[in-house]
Design a protein around this motif. Structure first.
Motif, PDB file in Angstrom:
ATOM      1  N   ASN A 197       0.832  -1.217   0.000  1.00  0.00           N
ATOM      2  CA  ASN A 197       0.000   0.000   0.000  1.00  0.00           C
ATOM      3  C   ASN A 197       0.861   1.259   0.000  1.00  0.00           C
ATOM      4  O   ASN A 197       0.558   2.232  -0.713  1.00  0.00           O
ATOM      5  CB  ASN A 197      -0.920   0.003   1.220  1.00  0.00           C
ATOM      6  N   GLN A 198       1.932   1.259   0.799  1.00  0.00           N
ATOM      7  CA  GLN A 198       2.795   2.440   0.852  1.00  0.00           C
ATOM      8  C   GLN A 198       3.538   2.633  -0.462  1.00  0.00           C
ATOM      9  O   GLN A 198       3.774   3.768  -0.893  1.00  0.00           O
ATOM     10  CB  GLN A 198       3.795   2.301   2.010  1.00  0.00           C
ATOM     11  N   GLU A 258       2.385   1.899  -3.430  1.00  0.00           N
ATOM     12  CA  GLU A 258       1.398   2.509  -4.328  1.00  0.00           C
ATOM     13  C   GLU A 258       1.191   3.972  -3.974  1.00  0.00           C
ATOM     14  O   GLU A 258       1.052   4.829  -4.869  1.00  0.00           O
ATOM     15  CB  GLU A 258       0.085   1.744  -4.241  1.00  0.00           C
ATOM     16  N   SER A 259       1.188   4.289  -2.690  1.00  0.00           N
ATOM     17  CA  SER A 259       1.009   5.672  -2.259  1.00  0.00           C
ATOM     18  C   SER A 259       2.163   6.547  -2.736  1.00  0.00           C
ATOM     19  O   SER A 259       1.958   7.684  -3.180  1.00  0.00           O
ATOM     20  CB  SER A 259       0.897   5.717  -0.736  1.00  0.00           C
ATOM     21  N   ALA A 261       4.475   9.986   2.215  1.00  0.00           N
ATOM     22  CA  ALA A 261       4.375   8.643   1.650  1.00  0.00           C
ATOM     23  C   ALA A 261       5.735   7.944   1.643  1.00  0.00           C
ATOM     24  O   ALA A 261       5.841   6.749   1.926  1.00  0.00           O
ATOM     25  CB  ALA A 261       3.805   8.712   0.237  1.00  0.00           C
TER      26      ALA A 261
END
Length: 488
Positions: free
Chosen positions: A412-413, A415-416, A451
């Motif tokens: 997730n990070q 992608e962020s 991010a």
């Protein structure tokens, strides 16, 4: 010959050992750590977990950092806390040998020289008596001799003491193994912390470079008549604010390095370079995890609790033996003469052979109370052992879940960061062509920095939890083999 019946009876009783014999707790029947709903959940990017014998002793080499491996080896060799633990273990082994020595015959020698004057008046001789006519006589007395005694240990009190001491040695050894395992884990933890802080500093410096670029860009736009002083001041304000975060990160890095040096057993000035890069540390593709039935036979804190239980069980036998009679056999030989040259003559020799019996009659309930206390201590040790096993299983279950959660967090990070980087790039282009203001650029850079730091922390947390899982299921450090009396 009169002692022969006593010796025969004592020999018949010898070998009887009172108290319960220790039985090692059975391995748990469970085959997994997590509930069935959490098992076999494959997560992209998470290391595969293979249940079996567990990780190897040098588990930290799985991260692929020779520099970190060298620091762990130095810590195991030089850490002062480990040196103290090793010395304590050596002292426990010496104490065991001292207890075991009491099972053998005890032999002592003695020698004495006396200058004596006999008070004849004290024996009723008056001054007119011919014996006392020359006054009280004075003379030298030389004596040399020795004695031997042997406790038959009829009911095994000494044997239980040796067993108890051997179990205490094992408990100390397991504690030492746990200390070595813990130090290795702490060194790995500090290396990962140093790498994470260095990554955060690198991100902050990259952001400062962007801030300077924004300041330069706003100044040029203002000089060209396309920008305003407010935009310049906003860019300068952001640069000043971001610059203030770096000293705190550098202080955290210095403290992490100082703690790492302490763990290694050296002064901070002797540590040298610690150029650890979080991106160069390898995330193991597979982690060998010990089965529950194997974990209870390799994890040091569980083995220590088991040894404590063994020592407590032997303590019941020690307390029980005090309730029964004890027989000691012995003999003494003494040569005493008024002259040194006479010490070797048979006429001045004396000896005795004895058998002594000691039996408790009335102690106000002390001995029975001590046995009851020993039984309760054994019950407490058993409960502590069971709790230690449950705590270990819960810890492994938590870490297995964390391995999966960490993989999702890293994904997730990542992608962020990708989205934030694209947004930052577009906002910069938009500002350059005059379609947006500098505040939008600064905001997208804040999101990108947030991010990026989040990704660094997620990767660090993932590596830390992998290291903790290794520590949770790895066996303890094993020192050089030492023969221990009464052990086994």
């Amino acid at each position: 010959m009169r002692l022969l019946p006593i010796l025969l009876a004592a020999t018949a009783l010898a070998g009887c050992t009172v108290g319960p014999d220790f039985v090692r707790p059975q391995a748990p029947g469970t085959t997994g750590y997590q509930p069935s709903s959490e098992q076999n959940t494959a997560v992209r990017g998470a290391p595969a977990v293979t249940l079996g014998a567990g990780p190897t002793q040098r588990w930290w080499t799985a991260f692929g950092s020779p520099e970190m491996d060298a620091l762990v080896d130095r810590a195991i060799a030089n850490n002062r806390s480990l040196a103290a633990s090793n010395a304590t273990l050596a002292a426990a082994r010496d104490e065991l040998r001292a207890v075991a020595g009491r099972q053998l015959p005890q032999i002592d020698a003695n020698a004495r020289v006396d200058q004596e004057q006999v008070n004849l008046a004290g024996f009723g001789f008056s001054g007119n008596n011919p014996l006392a006519s020359g006054g009280n006589p004075e003379f030298h007395l030389y004596s040399v001799g020795g004695g031997i005694s042997y406790d038959l240990d009829l009911f095994g009190g000494l044997r239980r003491q040796v067993e108890q001491s051997a179990a205490q040695v094992e408990a100390q050894q397991r504690q030492t193994e746990a200390a070595h395992l813990s130090i290795a884990g702490q060194v790995v933890n500090q290396v990962l912390t140093v790498a994470a802080i260095r990554a955060q500093i690198a991100t902050a410096n990259a952001l400062l470079a962007e801030d300077l670029r924004n300041v330069d860009l706003t100044q040029k736009r203002r000089q060209g008549g396309e920008g305003t002083l407010v935009e310049v001041l906003n860019a300068q304000s952001q640069y000043t604010a971001d610059r203030g975060d770096i000293p705190q990160l550098e202080q955290q890095l210095a403290e992490a390095r100082h703690l790492l040096a302490t763990l290694v057993g050296i002064a901070p000035s002797e540590l040298g370079a610690t150029e650890f890069d979080i991106a160069k540390l390898t995330l193991p593709s597979a982690i060998p995890v010990a089965l529950p039935s194997e974990l209870v036979h390799r994890r040091p804190d569980i083995l220590q609790a088991e040894a404590d239980l063994h020592a407590a069980a032997a303590g019941i036998g020690v307390a029980t033996a005090r309730l029964y009679p004890d027989i000691t056999l012995g003999a003494t030989l003494t040569q005493g003469a008024p002259g040194i040259g006479d010490l070797v003559k048979n006429a001045f020799r004396g000896y005795d052979i004895f058998a002594g019996v000691t039996a408790p009659i009335f102690h106000g309930g002390t001995l029975k109370a001590q046995r009851a206390a020993a039984i309760n201590r054994a019950k407490a040790s058993e409960a502590t052992y069971q709790q230690t096993v449950l705590t270990a299983f819960g810890q492994v279950a938590d870490l297995l879940s964390a391995i999966q959660s960490d993989a999702r967090s890293v994904t997730n990070q990542s992608e962020s960061v990708s989205v934030a980087e694209r947004s930052r790039h577009l906002s910069q282009r938009s500002y350059q062509v005059g379609n947006s203001g500098i505040l939008q650029v600064l905001e997208t850079e804040r999101l990108y920095q947030r991010a990026s730091n989040g990704l660094v922390l997620a990767r660090t947390r993932q590596l830390l939890n992998v290291a903790r899982l290794y520590v949770a299921t790895a066996g303890g450090w094993t020192g050089p083999a030492t023969d221990t009396p009464g052990a086994g």
